[in-house]
Design a protein around this motif. Structure first.
Motif, mmCIF file in Angstrom:
data_model
loop_
_atom_site.group_PDB
_atom_site.id
_atom_site.type_symbol
_atom_site.label_atom_id
_atom_site.label_comp_id
_atom_site.label_asym_id
_atom_site.label_seq_id
_atom_site.Cartn_x
_atom_site.Cartn_y
_atom_site.Cartn_z
ATOM 1 N N LYS A 1 3.962 1.347 -1.025
ATOM 2 C CA LYS A 1 4.877 1.385 -2.005
ATOM 3 C C LYS A 1 4.265 2.114 -3.317
ATOM 4 O O LYS A 1 4.954 2.807 -4.184
ATOM 5 C CB LYS A 1 5.308 -0.133 -2.306
ATOM 6 N N ILE B 1 -1.791 -11.096 -9.786
ATOM 7 C CA ILE B 1 -0.797 -10.578 -8.825
ATOM 8 C C ILE B 1 -0.410 -11.673 -7.555
ATOM 9 O O ILE B 1 0.755 -11.315 -6.843
ATOM 10 C CB ILE B 1 -1.318 -9.230 -8.168
ATOM 11 N N ARG C 1 4.453 -9.088 -11.781
ATOM 12 C CA ARG C 1 4.498 -7.696 -11.117
ATOM 13 C C ARG C 1 3.929 -6.781 -12.454
ATOM 14 O O ARG C 1 3.974 -7.444 -13.502
ATOM 15 C CB ARG C 1 5.826 -7.078 -11.026
ATOM 16 N N VAL C 2 2.843 -6.119 -12.112
ATOM 17 C CA VAL C 2 2.190 -5.400 -12.881
ATOM 18 C C VAL C 2 3.348 -4.578 -13.979
ATOM 19 O O VAL C 2 3.156 -4.728 -14.798
ATOM 20 C CB VAL C 2 1.039 -4.569 -12.535
ATOM 21 N N ASP C 3 3.656 -3.708 -12.850
ATOM 22 C CA ASP C 3 4.721 -2.738 -13.660
ATOM 23 C C ASP C 3 6.242 -2.871 -13.166
ATOM 24 O O ASP C 3 6.498 -2.881 -11.936
ATOM 25 C CB ASP C 3 4.492 -1.239 -13.370
ATOM 26 N N LEU D 1 7.085 -11.329 -4.859
ATOM 27 C CA LEU D 1 6.762 -12.741 -4.179
ATOM 28 C C LEU D 1 6.085 -12.354 -3.115
ATOM 29 O O LEU D 1 5.440 -13.186 -2.259
ATOM 30 C CB LEU D 1 7.996 -13.234 -3.810
ATOM 31 N N ILE E 1 -4.828 -1.266 -9.611
ATOM 32 C CA ILE E 1 -4.505 -2.828 -10.612
ATOM 33 C C ILE E 1 -5.278 -2.848 -11.591
ATOM 34 O O ILE E 1 -6.581 -2.861 -11.363
ATOM 35 C CB ILE E 1 -4.333 -3.946 -9.551
ATOM 36 N N VAL F 1 -1.608 3.591 -7.087
ATOM 37 C CA VAL F 1 -2.108 3.476 -8.670
ATOM 38 C C VAL F 1 -2.869 2.437 -8.996
ATOM 39 O O VAL F 1 -3.396 2.583 -10.237
ATOM 40 C CB VAL F 1 -0.562 2.932 -9.374
ATOM 41 N N ALA G 1 0.877 -1.273 0.022
ATOM 42 C CA ALA G 1 -0.016 -0.033 -0.106
ATOM 43 C C ALA G 1 0.866 1.316 -0.022
ATOM 44 O O ALA G 1 0.645 2.300 -0.611
ATOM 45 C CB ALA G 1 -0.670 -0.006 1.055
HETATM 46 P P1 ADP Z 1 6.020 -6.755 -5.305
HETATM 47 O O1 ADP Z 1 7.304 -7.192 -4.256
HETATM 48 O O2 ADP Z 1 6.442 -6.663 -6.728
HETATM 49 O O3 ADP Z 1 5.053 -5.762 -4.532
HETATM 50 P P2 ADP Z 1 3.877 -8.513 -4.547
HETATM 51 O O4 ADP Z 1 3.692 -9.908 -4.740
HETATM 52 O O5 ADP Z 1 3.636 -8.043 -3.225
HETATM 53 O O6 ADP Z 1 5.228 -8.140 -5.160
HETATM 54 O O7 ADP Z 1 2.886 -7.700 -5.443
HETATM 55 C C1 ADP Z 1 2.697 -8.162 -6.740
HETATM 56 C C2 ADP Z 1 2.248 -6.917 -7.817
HETATM 57 O O8 ADP Z 1 0.915 -6.525 -7.457
HETATM 58 C C3 ADP Z 1 3.033 -5.807 -7.580
HETATM 59 O O9 ADP Z 1 4.249 -5.766 -8.469
HETATM 60 C C4 ADP Z 1 2.155 -4.720 -8.036
HETATM 61 O O10 ADP Z 1 2.345 -4.463 -9.458
HETATM 62 C C5 ADP Z 1 0.788 -5.200 -7.547
HETATM 63 N N1 ADP Z 1 0.274 -4.320 -6.301
HETATM 64 C C6 ADP Z 1 0.548 -5.210 -5.134
HETATM 65 N N2 ADP Z 1 -0.012 -4.590 -4.207
HETATM 66 C C7 ADP Z 1 -0.350 -3.397 -4.878
HETATM 67 C C8 ADP Z 1 -1.068 -2.139 -4.304
HETATM 68 N N3 ADP Z 1 -1.609 -1.842 -3.231
HETATM 69 N N4 ADP Z 1 -1.338 -1.194 -5.280
HETATM 70 C C9 ADP Z 1 -1.100 -1.318 -6.552
HETATM 71 N N5 ADP Z 1 -0.379 -2.381 -7.133
HETATM 72 C C10 ADP Z 1 -0.334 -3.359 -6.041
#
Ligand code: ADP
Length: 472
Positions: free
Chosen positions: A369, A407, A413-415, A427, A399, A397, A367
């Protein structure tokens, strides 16, 4: 000793049962036939004795022995019915004895012993003769009569029957063995096919499947079950291969960054400040690598079932209150509004406190990040029936809908660039999902790009009996 194949054992069992059936049936038939055949001969013997009785009844009651001898001889020596006749009195005086019996005498049965009719067979000059012995009470006098008839036909019939039985029974048994073996081979042929295909399946061709049977029997169930098992093994195998490839890839990035940083620093002599800056970069990457390895190990332990959980009743409300404390500072540094709302009533769950803390940290970390200033992050916890619901909401941002399922996959990772820049490895949510599943809970996400996300965790709670209302 090598055990016989199932096909062979089935055949032998089939054969043994068949042979037993044949034996019982053959013996039964033989006994019935023998009984009937002798019955017919014995009927004739009884008729002869009956005729003899009628003849004796017609004699004068006080006829002398010599008179009787004369009369019987005159009548029966001319008839075939007298060929094997022997008649004597209670005292053992012979009234009549046929010529054949003169040459092949048969012992006189003691009159006192002859109480009812008896039958036996004896060979005379190689021919089977059936005899009958009976006691006759006629006009107050007792006679012992023994008469016989040739039983060649009867014995021949029995002999033929026995011969056919001994000839056909083994042949029938052989045919049965052949049919039994053929049937068991036919029934078990699909098993051989399954074994052959199963032998060919290895790590390199896990996508091969056993032949699909449509027999509707146990073998079809077996092949279907094995194919389902292969599906699961293939999926697990693919996951492991993918995981290893992704993990190697993820580890290569920070290691090459550390290497580049060190090489650049060493290319020429630097000021102390420059060295310090380079070392800080190296340290940051090393810390990230350590965190990544930590996460990888954690997932590997989870996969192998070696991650030991210390399950106990945990006050989730207290755990969350203590977790959010350390995030308040992060919120202040990042210029984000952080609100916390935890139900007054304590939520008690059965769980591993360290893992539950980790779960909250992962969701809050994400949240923070993926939300830029000036934004909002909120954590709420409320009780609803038998579950405790934890929501972590942000105004970040967001999802895209099509990404929301993915996810939770490892390394997804989305981005990618953004996530890495934020120190993400892809992970976190995979670990979060594993933790939730270990607590028999659920985790879902609702999000809109540009508007923010809500991660919702539901955990079953231990229902504590409400304290009874005490009257004042
Ligand atoms: P990361 O270490 O990349 O955050 P996660 O497994 O925790 O890996 O999350 C996977 C992906 O989901 C993230 O790379 C991000 O793109 C998306 N994501 C997770 N939590 C959020 C959030 N609160 N807001 C937006 N995107 C999120």
């Amino acid at each position: 000793m090598k055990r016989l194949s199932i096909g062979m054992r089935l055949t032998l069992w089939y054969l043994a049962i068949f042979a037993l059936g044949e034996l019982v049936f053959g013996a039964g038939m033989w006994l019935i036939l023998r009984h009937n055949v002798y019955d017919m001969v014995d009927d004739d013997l009884e008729t002869q004795i009956q005729d003899l009785s009628t003849f004796l009844e017609a004699q004068k009651p006080d006829a002398s022995l010599s008179k009787l001898q004369e009369e019987v001889k005159a009548t029966f020596s001319l008839e075939h019915s007298g060929d094997y006749l022997q008649l004597y009195t209670e005292n053992g005086d012979i009234i009549y004895r046929s010529a054949i019996l003169e040459t092949h005498p048969s012992k006189l049965a003691r009159p006192a012993r002859v109480t009812s009719a008896s039958f036996w067979t004896r060979r005379i000059d190689g021919h089977p003769i059936r005899f009958m012995l009976d006691r006759l009470n006629i006009n107050g006098r007792v006679f012992i009569a023994q008469t016989g008839i040739p039983a060649d036909d009867a014995i021949e019939t029995l002999h033929l029957f026995r011969m056919y039985l001994f000839m056909f029974a083994p042949a029938l048994l052989l045919i049965a063995a052949g049919v039994g073996y053929w049937m068991s081979r036919r029934a078990l042929a699909p098993v051989d096919a399954l074994v052959r295909t199963a032998r060919e399946i290895g790590g390199t061709n896990l996508s091969a499947r056993l032949e699909k049977l449509s027999t509707g029997d146990e073998l079809q169930r077996l092949s279907d079950t094995l194919n389902e098992m292969l599906d699961r093994i293939e999926t697990a195998f693919q996951r492991v291969t993918q995981f290893t490839a992704d993990a190697s890839h993820e580890l290569r990035t920070p290691v090459s960054l550390i290497r580049t940083e060190a090489e650049l620093a060493l290319r020429r002599s630097r000021t102390e400040n420059e060295y310090q800056e380079s070392l800080q970069h190296v340290l940051l990457e090393a810390e990230r690598t350590t965190a990544l390895i930590e996460q990888l190990l954690s997932l590997a332990r989870a996969d192998s079932g070696r991650e030991t959980l210390h399950m106990q009743s945990v006050n989730l409300s207290d755990t969350l209150r203590s977790v959010v404390e350390s995030w308040r500072q992060v919120a202040a540094i990042r210029d984000l509004t952080f609100s916390v709302s935890i139900d007054d009533q304590d939520a008690i769950v059965m769980g591993d406190e360290t893992l539950l803390r980790r779960l909250a940290d992962i969701l809050l970390d994400n949240a923070f990040k993926y939300t830029s200033a000036p934004g909002r992050v909120a954590l709420t916890m409320r009780l609803e029936g038998e579950v405790a619901i934890v929501n972590v909401q942000d105004s970040g941002v967001g999802i895209p809908t099509e990404e929301q399922d993915k996810i939770f996959q490892r390394f997804y990772r989305v981005d990618k660039a953004r996530s890495r820049a934020q120190g993400g490895s892809g992970l976190g949510l995979a670990i979060a999902q594993w933790i939730v599943s270990q607590h028999r809970g659920t985790i879902t996400v609702e999000s809109r790009p540009g508007e923010g996300s809500v991660f919702r965790v539901e955990l079953p709670r231990i229902l504590v009996a409400e304290p009874k209302h005490q009257p004042a």
